[in-house]
Design a protein around this motif. Structure first.
Motif, mmCIF file in Angstrom:
data_model
loop_
_atom_site.group_PDB
_atom_site.id
_atom_site.type_symbol
_atom_site.label_atom_id
_atom_site.label_comp_id
_atom_site.label_asym_id
_atom_site.label_seq_id
_atom_site.Cartn_x
_atom_site.Cartn_y
_atom_site.Cartn_z
ATOM 1 N N VAL A 117 -14.130 -7.944 2.251
ATOM 2 C CA VAL A 117 -14.238 -9.389 1.341
ATOM 3 C C VAL A 117 -15.110 -10.370 2.451
ATOM 4 C CG1 VAL A 117 -13.434 -11.265 0.326
ATOM 5 C CG2 VAL A 117 -12.181 -9.140 0.117
ATOM 6 N N ALA A 118 -16.380 -10.708 1.698
ATOM 7 C CA ALA A 118 -16.962 -11.633 2.792
ATOM 8 C C ALA A 118 -16.731 -13.119 2.287
ATOM 9 C CB ALA A 118 -18.611 -11.576 2.197
ATOM 10 N N TRP A 119 -16.274 -13.781 3.412
ATOM 11 C CA TRP A 119 -15.690 -15.117 3.270
ATOM 12 C C TRP A 119 -16.690 -16.420 3.677
ATOM 13 C CZ3 TRP A 119 -10.907 -16.083 0.652
ATOM 14 C CH2 TRP A 119 -10.199 -14.905 0.393
ATOM 15 N N ARG A 120 -17.003 -17.206 3.234
ATOM 16 C CA ARG A 120 -17.644 -18.703 3.992
ATOM 17 C C ARG A 120 -16.417 -19.466 3.833
ATOM 18 N NH1 ARG A 120 -22.385 -17.865 6.034
ATOM 19 N NH2 ARG A 120 -23.988 -16.846 4.663
ATOM 20 N N GLY A 121 -15.868 -19.699 5.007
ATOM 21 C CA GLY A 121 -14.742 -20.607 5.200
ATOM 22 C C GLY A 121 -13.480 -20.017 4.365
ATOM 23 N N ALA A 122 -13.211 -20.509 3.500
ATOM 24 C CA ALA A 122 -11.890 -20.379 2.488
ATOM 25 C C ALA A 122 -12.607 -19.700 1.192
ATOM 26 C CB ALA A 122 -10.814 -21.521 2.424
ATOM 27 N N GLU A 123 -13.771 -19.569 1.082
ATOM 28 C CA GLU A 123 -14.263 -19.252 -0.123
ATOM 29 C C GLU A 123 -14.878 -17.544 -0.164
ATOM 30 O OE1 GLU A 123 -17.850 -20.339 -3.188
ATOM 31 O OE2 GLU A 123 -17.898 -21.051 -1.227
ATOM 32 N N PRO A 124 -14.273 -16.880 -0.922
ATOM 33 C CA PRO A 124 -14.639 -15.426 -1.201
ATOM 34 C C PRO A 124 -16.021 -15.282 -1.897
ATOM 35 C CG PRO A 124 -12.990 -15.728 -2.692
ATOM 36 C CD PRO A 124 -13.323 -17.247 -1.995
ATOM 37 N N ILE A 125 -17.035 -15.024 -1.283
ATOM 38 C CA ILE A 125 -18.401 -15.148 -1.829
ATOM 39 C C ILE A 125 -19.013 -13.392 -2.251
ATOM 40 C CG2 ILE A 125 -18.992 -17.135 -0.483
ATOM 41 C CD1 ILE A 125 -20.716 -15.509 1.061
ATOM 42 N N GLY A 126 -18.370 -12.410 -1.682
ATOM 43 C CA GLY A 126 -18.925 -11.315 -1.925
ATOM 44 C C GLY A 126 -17.769 -10.050 -1.832
ATOM 45 N N SER A 127 -17.866 -8.841 -2.064
ATOM 46 C CA SER A 127 -17.022 -7.922 -1.451
ATOM 47 C C SER A 127 -17.790 -6.355 -1.957
ATOM 48 C CB SER A 127 -15.662 -7.863 -2.426
ATOM 49 O OG SER A 127 -15.996 -7.684 -3.867
ATOM 50 N N GLY A 128 -17.058 -5.510 -1.221
ATOM 51 C CA GLY A 128 -17.570 -4.119 -1.405
ATOM 52 C C GLY A 128 -16.466 -3.216 -1.102
ATOM 53 N N GLU A 129 -16.171 -2.159 -1.805
ATOM 54 C CA GLU A 129 -15.101 -1.290 -1.878
ATOM 55 C C GLU A 129 -15.611 -0.320 -1.091
ATOM 56 O OE1 GLU A 129 -12.353 1.664 -4.541
ATOM 57 O OE2 GLU A 129 -14.207 0.721 -5.549
ATOM 58 N N ALA A 158 -24.033 -7.860 5.409
ATOM 59 C CA ALA A 158 -23.256 -7.976 6.222
ATOM 60 C C ALA A 158 -22.070 -6.981 5.613
ATOM 61 C CB ALA A 158 -22.528 -9.435 6.351
ATOM 62 N N LEU A 159 -21.886 -7.026 4.297
ATOM 63 C CA LEU A 159 -20.831 -6.231 3.885
ATOM 64 C C LEU A 159 -21.174 -4.830 4.072
ATOM 65 C CD1 LEU A 159 -20.129 -8.113 0.643
ATOM 66 C CD2 LEU A 159 -18.320 -7.420 2.178
ATOM 67 N N ILE A 160 -22.343 -4.301 4.089
ATOM 68 C CA ILE A 160 -22.760 -2.944 4.199
ATOM 69 C C ILE A 160 -22.534 -2.591 5.829
ATOM 70 C CG2 ILE A 160 -24.774 -1.508 4.162
ATOM 71 C CD1 ILE A 160 -25.789 -3.004 1.859
ATOM 72 N N ALA A 161 -23.056 -3.569 6.551
ATOM 73 C CA ALA A 161 -22.868 -3.318 8.231
ATOM 74 C C ALA A 161 -21.331 -3.019 8.361
ATOM 75 C CB ALA A 161 -23.343 -4.460 9.104
ATOM 76 N N ALA A 162 -20.637 -3.926 7.707
ATOM 77 C CA ALA A 162 -19.040 -3.745 7.769
ATOM 78 C C ALA A 162 -18.344 -2.172 7.541
ATOM 79 C CB ALA A 162 -18.242 -4.942 7.367
ATOM 80 N N ALA A 163 -19.132 -1.961 6.402
ATOM 81 C CA ALA A 163 -18.713 -0.607 5.828
ATOM 82 C C ALA A 163 -19.035 0.471 6.752
ATOM 83 C CB ALA A 163 -19.233 -0.431 4.359
ATOM 84 N N GLU A 164 -20.294 0.436 7.200
ATOM 85 C CA GLU A 164 -20.448 1.379 8.356
ATOM 86 C C GLU A 164 -19.986 1.457 9.448
ATOM 87 O OE1 GLU A 164 -24.916 0.016 8.888
ATOM 88 O OE2 GLU A 164 -25.430 0.976 6.816
ATOM 89 N N ARG A 165 -19.471 0.433 9.968
ATOM 90 C CA ARG A 165 -18.438 0.076 11.324
ATOM 91 C C ARG A 165 -17.262 0.756 10.813
ATOM 92 N NH1 ARG A 165 -20.811 -4.865 11.470
ATOM 93 N NH2 ARG A 165 -19.037 -5.770 10.645
ATOM 94 N N ALA A 166 -16.758 0.628 9.606
ATOM 95 C CA ALA A 166 -15.597 1.185 9.099
ATOM 96 C C ALA A 166 -15.399 2.720 9.137
ATOM 97 C CB ALA A 166 -14.925 0.590 7.637
ATOM 98 N N VAL A 167 -16.667 3.244 8.702
ATOM 99 C CA VAL A 167 -17.003 4.615 8.592
ATOM 100 C C VAL A 167 -16.855 5.288 10.064
ATOM 101 C CG1 VAL A 167 -18.576 6.422 8.040
ATOM 102 C CG2 VAL A 167 -18.000 4.820 6.290
#
Length: 160
Positions: free
Chosen positions: A52-64, A91-100
């Motif tokens: 989940v991508a957050w800007r402060g306390a607001e969820p602005i996007g996600s990827g499974e 940023a979500l794609i980069a985080a998924a790549e780090r998780a892999v």
């Protein structure tokens, strides 16, 4: 996002869905959609993880990240409309790549009717596998109405 926007200066953070996030994200979904609850159940079962991508306390996007295939797949990548073009998708794609992890591969499907997303994925180093997937699914639209969709996607892959 330009400097005059309300989110300017608020850092973007990406983290895996936590139980306390479910209600916050669910409150932004149309009634009956159930997306985040389904993602939480899959995550608890070890089948996937929702970033989940957050800007402060607001969820602005996600990827499974779906872990249940031969190659992990990034699915359901979405950024809320007011935040598209802000770098949250990348940023979500980069985080998924780090998780892999280094040396692993990550697949992503892109609808044949979504050239903007396909261009982003290719800029980030994803290449077509030649596979096409047709998926028929039901979803709840923004008005809370159940809809059926058929999506034809091409699969892309990247070694990270």
């Amino acid at each position: 996002m330009d400097a005059a926007s309300p989110a300017a200066g608020i850092p973007l953070t990406i983290r895996v869905l936590e139980e306390a996030d479910v209600g916050v994200i669910e409150s932004l979904e149309p009634a009956g959609k159930g997306f985040v609850r389904a993602m939480w159940a899959r995550q608890r079962a070890g089948q996937s993880g929702l970033l989940v991508a957050w800007r402060g306390a607001e969820p602005i996007g996600s990827g499974e990240i779906a872990w249940d295939g031969a190659v992990p797949e990034l699915r359901n990548l979405a950024v809320r409309a007011p935040h598209r073009g802000s770098g949250a998708g990348s940023a979500l794609i980069a985080a998924a790549e780090r998780a892999v992890g280094v040396g692993g591969s990550l697949e992503i499907g892109v609808g044949t009717d979504n050239p903007r997303a396909a261009a982003l994925y290719e800029r980030l180093g994803y290449r077509p596998t030649g596979a096409r997937v047709t998926t028929i699914y039901f979803y709840i639209d923004e008005a809370g109405v159940r809809q059926q969709a058929t999506e034809i996607s091409q699969m892309l892959v990247k070694r990270v």
